[in-house]
Scaffold this active site. Structure first.
Site, mmCIF file in Angstrom:
data_model
loop_
_atom_site.group_PDB
_atom_site.id
_atom_site.type_symbol
_atom_site.label_atom_id
_atom_site.label_comp_id
_atom_site.label_asym_id
_atom_site.label_seq_id
_atom_site.Cartn_x
_atom_site.Cartn_y
_atom_site.Cartn_z
ATOM 1 N N ARG A 99 0.844 -1.193 0.000
ATOM 2 C CA ARG A 99 0.000 0.000 0.000
ATOM 3 C C ARG A 99 0.876 1.238 0.000
ATOM 4 N NH1 ARG A 99 -5.119 0.551 -0.884
ATOM 5 N NH2 ARG A 99 -5.129 2.343 0.491
ATOM 6 N N HIS A 117 12.427 -3.507 1.136
ATOM 7 C CA HIS A 117 12.171 -3.339 -0.298
ATOM 8 C C HIS A 117 13.143 -4.235 -1.067
ATOM 9 C CE1 HIS A 117 10.769 -1.369 -3.909
ATOM 10 N NE2 HIS A 117 12.024 -1.308 -4.306
ATOM 11 N N ASP A 153 9.498 4.356 -0.880
ATOM 12 C CA ASP A 153 10.758 3.601 -0.978
ATOM 13 C C ASP A 153 11.995 4.474 -0.804
ATOM 14 O OD1 ASP A 153 9.269 1.298 -1.345
ATOM 15 O OD2 ASP A 153 9.292 1.462 -3.517
ATOM 16 N N THR A 180 15.753 -14.842 0.454
ATOM 17 C CA THR A 180 16.532 -15.531 1.493
ATOM 18 C C THR A 180 17.321 -14.522 2.324
ATOM 19 O OG1 THR A 180 16.770 -17.354 -0.032
ATOM 20 C CG2 THR A 180 18.243 -17.364 1.846
ATOM 21 N N GLU A 182 16.522 -11.279 2.609
ATOM 22 C CA GLU A 182 15.550 -10.452 3.343
ATOM 23 C C GLU A 182 15.266 -11.082 4.703
ATOM 24 O OE1 GLU A 182 12.041 -9.128 1.214
ATOM 25 O OE2 GLU A 182 13.023 -9.418 -0.717
#
Ligand code: GAR
Length: 197
Positions: A99, A117, A153, A180, A182
């Site tokens: 969102r 991100h 972002d 992986t 993250e």
């Protein structure tokens, strides 16, 4: 107890990694912290069942039931804040929460709002990050944990992980390699922030 509220929209693998690390590292005793709730804007988010299986309260707030972005964000803020007895969760963790947030929401959680991100920001903000990195001929890709500010972002970078882009990669194989990483860096950042709070 410091309360963490995690927001998801889909698979919830980052959320699951945070919950697992919290259990393995005993954040309750060591950091006085717990994942208080997992909230989603989508009733069919697979991560909800994962959270429930761990005994974590979940709730759904469907953005389609709101006329405006502002109205949804206001209701979401109330729901998030209700997860903490003082009405002020220590961390609000966006984990695949798809969102765009209003300024009012971001301001309300200033300094307490994190996102992950799937790119090496400031490169490739927005969607389809892996496909775009491959199309651009990048030799490396990765993920970024950052504080959330008004600009999508952006915001201070707290951690990054780098992976190679291999010649045979498509966006799915690259996404899996990044994911992986993250799962490693997001819990690390959260534990670090909680230990200094
Ligand atoms: C993750 O790759 C996360 O970085 C990305 O969505 C995926 C969610 O996976 N987030 C964004 O693209 C935010 N703009 P998960 O639901 O399995 O954690």
């Amino acid at each position: 107890m410091k309360n963490i509220v995690i927001l998801i929209s889909g698979g919830g693998s980052n959320m699951a990694a945070i919950v697992k690390t919290a259990q393995q590292q005993n954040w309750a005793d060591k950091l006085g912290a717990r994942v208080a709730a997992v909230l989603s804007n989508k009733a069919d988010a697979k991560g909800l069942a994962l959270a429930q299986a761990q005994g974590i309260p979940t709730a759904v707030l469907d953005h389609k039931n709101f006329e405006t972005r502002e109205a949804f964000d206001q209701a979401l803020m109330q729901l998030i804040d209700a997860q903490d007895p003082q009405g002020r969760p220590d961390l609000v963790v966006l984990a695949g929460f798809m969102r765009i947030l209003t300024l009012g929401f971001v301001d309300h959680y200033a300094g307490r709002l994190l996102n992950i991100h799937p790119s090496l920001l400031p490169a490739f903000t927005g969607l389809h990050t892996h496909r775009r990195a491959i199309e651009a001929g990048c030799k490396f890709a990765g993920a970024t944990v950052h504080q959330v500010t008004a600009e999508l972002d952006h915001g201070p970078i707290l951690a990054q992980a780098v992976v190679p882009v291999l010649p045979e990669d498509d966006e799915h194989t690259l996404a899996a390699r990044v994911l992986t990483q993250e799962h490693r860096i997001y819990p690390e950042v959260i534990a670090h922030l909680l230990s200094s709070k």
